[in-house]
Write an enzyme that holds these catalytic residues in place. Sequence first.
Site, mmCIF file in Angstrom:
data_model
loop_
_atom_site.group_PDB
_atom_site.id
_atom_site.type_symbol
_atom_site.label_atom_id
_atom_site.label_comp_id
_atom_site.label_asym_id
_atom_site.label_seq_id
_atom_site.Cartn_x
_atom_site.Cartn_y
_atom_site.Cartn_z
ATOM 1 N N ARG A 286 10.753 -6.940 0.179
ATOM 2 C CA ARG A 286 9.799 -7.655 -0.668
ATOM 3 C C ARG A 286 10.133 -9.145 -0.727
ATOM 4 N NH1 ARG A 286 8.131 -6.408 -7.006
ATOM 5 N NH2 ARG A 286 6.817 -8.250 -7.247
ATOM 6 N N ASN B 150 1.844 0.566 -2.795
ATOM 7 C CA ASN B 150 1.042 -0.549 -2.299
ATOM 8 C C ASN B 150 1.241 -0.775 -0.805
ATOM 9 O OD1 ASN B 150 -0.368 -1.524 -4.602
ATOM 10 N ND2 ASN B 150 1.550 -2.331 -5.419
ATOM 11 N N HIS C 176 -6.719 -4.420 -5.734
ATOM 12 C CA HIS C 176 -6.225 -5.787 -5.904
ATOM 13 C C HIS C 176 -7.272 -6.832 -5.518
ATOM 14 C CE1 HIS C 176 -1.670 -4.613 -5.973
ATOM 15 N NE2 HIS C 176 -2.397 -4.003 -6.878
ATOM 16 N N TYR D 275 -5.202 -10.731 -9.422
ATOM 17 C CA TYR D 275 -4.956 -10.964 -7.992
ATOM 18 C C TYR D 275 -5.960 -11.942 -7.391
ATOM 19 C CZ TYR D 275 -1.494 -7.256 -7.904
ATOM 20 O OH TYR D 275 -0.371 -6.504 -8.137
#
Length: 421
Positions: free
Chosen positions: A90, A144, A194, A244
């Site tokens: 990430r 996700n 999103h 988002y």
Amino acid sequence: MKLAVVGGGSTYTPELVDGFARMRDTLPVGELVLIDPATERLELIGGLARRIFARQGHPGRVTTTSDLDAGIAGADAVLLQLRVGGQAARLRDETWPLECGCVGQETTGAGGLAKALRTVPVVLDIAERVRRTNPEAWIIDFTNPVGIVTRALLQAGHKAVGLCNVAIGLQRKFAALLDLAPADLHLDHVGLNHLTWELGVRRGGPEGEDLLPGLLAAHGEAVAGDLRLPRAVLDRLGVVPSYYLRYFYAHDEVVRELGTKPSRAAEVAAMERELLALYGDPALDEKPALLAKRGGAFYSEAAVDLAASLLGDGGSAVQVVNTYNNGTLPFLPDDAVIEVPARVDGSGAVPLPVPRPAPLFSGLIGHVSAYEDLALDAALRGGRERVFKALLAHPLIGQYDLAEGLTDRLLAHNKEHLPWA
């Protein structure tokens, strides 16, 4: 009833367990299996989960295992909340796009594509193993990018529904502002995972009075503050975008901000260390307050409600989920995965009719949906050229030189997870 959580060693898991414990009448869980290869974390979280059940007087048992096949065997539903590559991946997703002047975020833009490429093959392998052991089990995906992952599952013929906490979070926020019970509000929540807008906030159900104009008039500043967008933007749009959408509506501003502060991944990694220390305290028997800052608010309640509808006794409920379009948004293919209110029961999720979004919104939905087609193709078949085309198609990129530079960086930072690279 047996439920299995793949990624049960996540620091999110006590939020989920708390929901199972509090809502045991809604979803009577006999066994909850937490599955994760990170055995040390798993034992910490498993211990806390047992204490949460005990505190709430839940009669079910919590077990833990690093053996996926053993954990999913006999499960009625399998919840996916895994992160391939962990927080280290990430951190990279949030960093290397900034080198090209693009937003660095784990689900949006180039970082989101990297996560999809790492994640889709792993999820499909898990789903195939579920199908072999118990083909009637439902798969609930919270991993996700939910839209792309859910589409991969559905295209492969799995019994799957995707879930995100954005809609339930906004519902709870609006209910508090309007002094109403959350169950009294129905959201005209429309778009892709999103990438959604609240086109209406209705009292009582899909045909109820639209409270959105009054909500914006009376509480526009509070709503805009949560979204980190100017109040004037909401007034001009006349709807509430998800947070988002800030990556699209204020992209350059966000890029400048991200270049001047620690990444969200670094913040979360520090928070996780603190949470794990708390979870190891044998006196702790409830989710700690710090967990609210980790993200995933109300995920547990959304997950319990969804699982209860899928596994229930024939009843149904309306919930915002990710599922096939099937004509709901007429400007998208039937096999696009959209995020809208749907009627959910033991046969799956059927989208309800929703207002058609205005061109200002439908154009972006169509653009991102086309990117998702290319992203899924790249995740399934690999290849540098497919990665490049997906990046070129993304509305936050869209220039060949940016797509070239991002492709090079994406592949360089993900070789360990992409055998074809």
